[in-house]
Design a protein around this motif. Sequence first.
Motif, short mmCIF file in Angstrom:
data_model
loop_
_atom_site.label_atom_id
_atom_site.label_comp_id
_atom_site.label_asym_id
_atom_site.label_seq_id
_atom_site.Cartn_x
_atom_site.Cartn_y
_atom_site.Cartn_z
N TYR A 190 42.66 41.25 33.81
CA TYR A 190 42.22 41.43 35.21
C TYR A 190 40.73 41.06 35.36
O TYR A 190 40.33 40.39 36.32
CB TYR A 190 42.41 42.89 35.65
CG TYR A 190 43.83 43.41 35.56
CD1 TYR A 190 44.92 42.54 35.58
CD2 TYR A 190 44.08 44.79 35.45
CE1 TYR A 190 46.22 43.03 35.50
CE2 TYR A 190 45.38 45.27 35.37
CZ TYR A 190 46.45 44.40 35.38
OH TYR A 190 47.71 44.87 35.30
N THR A 194 38.93 38.21 37.65
CA THR A 194 37.86 38.52 38.61
C THR A 194 36.62 37.69 38.34
O THR A 194 35.99 37.16 39.27
CB THR A 194 37.51 40.02 38.54
OG1 THR A 194 38.69 40.79 38.80
CG2 THR A 194 36.44 40.38 39.58
N VAL A 199 38.06 38.23 43.76
CA VAL A 199 38.89 39.42 43.99
C VAL A 199 40.31 39.20 43.50
O VAL A 199 40.88 38.11 43.68
CB VAL A 199 38.91 39.79 45.49
CG1 VAL A 199 39.79 41.00 45.74
CG2 VAL A 199 37.49 40.04 45.99
N ILE A 200 40.87 40.23 42.91
CA ILE A 200 42.24 40.16 42.41
C ILE A 200 43.14 41.05 43.26
O ILE A 200 42.84 42.21 43.51
CB ILE A 200 42.31 40.58 40.92
CG1 ILE A 200 43.74 40.44 40.40
CG2 ILE A 200 41.79 41.98 40.72
CD1 ILE A 200 43.84 40.63 38.89
N SER A 201 44.24 40.50 43.75
CA SER A 201 45.16 41.25 44.61
C SER A 201 46.22 41.96 43.77
O SER A 201 46.40 41.69 42.57
CB SER A 201 45.83 40.32 45.61
OG SER A 201 46.67 39.40 44.94
N SER A 202 46.95 42.87 44.41
CA SER A 202 48.02 43.59 43.71
C SER A 202 49.13 42.63 43.30
O SER A 202 49.77 42.79 42.25
CB SER A 202 48.57 44.70 44.61
OG SER A 202 49.06 44.16 45.84
N LYS A 205 47.97 40.89 40.16
CA LYS A 205 48.05 41.82 39.03
C LYS A 205 49.50 41.92 38.51
O LYS A 205 49.75 41.88 37.30
CB LYS A 205 47.56 43.22 39.45
CG LYS A 205 46.05 43.36 39.49
CD LYS A 205 45.66 44.80 39.78
CE LYS A 205 44.16 44.97 39.77
NZ LYS A 205 43.75 46.38 40.03
#
Length: 281
Positions: A190, A194, A199-202, A205
């Motif tokens: 993760y 990043t 930004v990492i979204s759900s 992930k």
Amino acid sequence: MAEPKRYFWLKLHKDFFQRKEIKRLRKIAGGDTYTIIYLKMLLRSIMSEGKLYFDGLEEDFAAEVALDLDESEENVQITITYLLNSGLLEMRSDDEYYLPDTKNSTGCETAVAARVRRHREKQKALHCNADVTQVKHLCNGEIEIEKELDKEKDIEIEHRDRDITISTTRENKEIENSQSLTPMSNIDIYDLWTNSFGVISSFVKGSLDDLIAEYGLVNVADALHIAKERGKSRVQYVEGILKNQRLENGANGRNGSTRAATRKDEQVDWEQEAAKTYGQD
């Protein structure tokens, strides 16, 4: 709030001693003394707008003025009589007298105004009295001061740029170090996403979790590095890289490193692989 301190002074016109009333006063026996008494009366009245008051401390006004001015009562009486007769002194009531000359002969200013005035006069005197050599010296002095200020500014800019460079280099090294470390958990993946794409979204992930379970932490990390180098920030592209690598290796080695195989990526069209898998870039 207390009123500002004020300074008062008596201004005499340049022809004061040329006036007929003053000339006549001085010609009387003891006239110079009477003139001084008149000037002292003017000074005493400037803070009360030209007015002198009889407070009843002595028998009459002349005796009280003599006491106040430290002059003989006889000389003050003669001076007052002359001033009343010549219009230089007016009796407005039994206890109030007025000196008309005070109105146009009094000046006043606050303490702050006095300091400002003295400063301006000093600056004006410096400019007026300086000869050409002095002026040149002053100008050279100002130039030297400007040079020193410029040097200080250049040094400050140099230090600032150096600090920025050091900071940027440190940040880049931290990123490189974080990317070169072997991932130990999904959280490391993760963080790598990043640092590479923001930004990492759900959804991302979840997709990364599936890819890690399928291909292993190291292989997913290698695929993320390749995607970053190619300027691709879609998780589908990362999956296409992993599938392509598996095909290139010709084996199901899920947890082995595929970094060596990816060195042949110039022969593989990653864009085409992602398109084959998802029908888009």
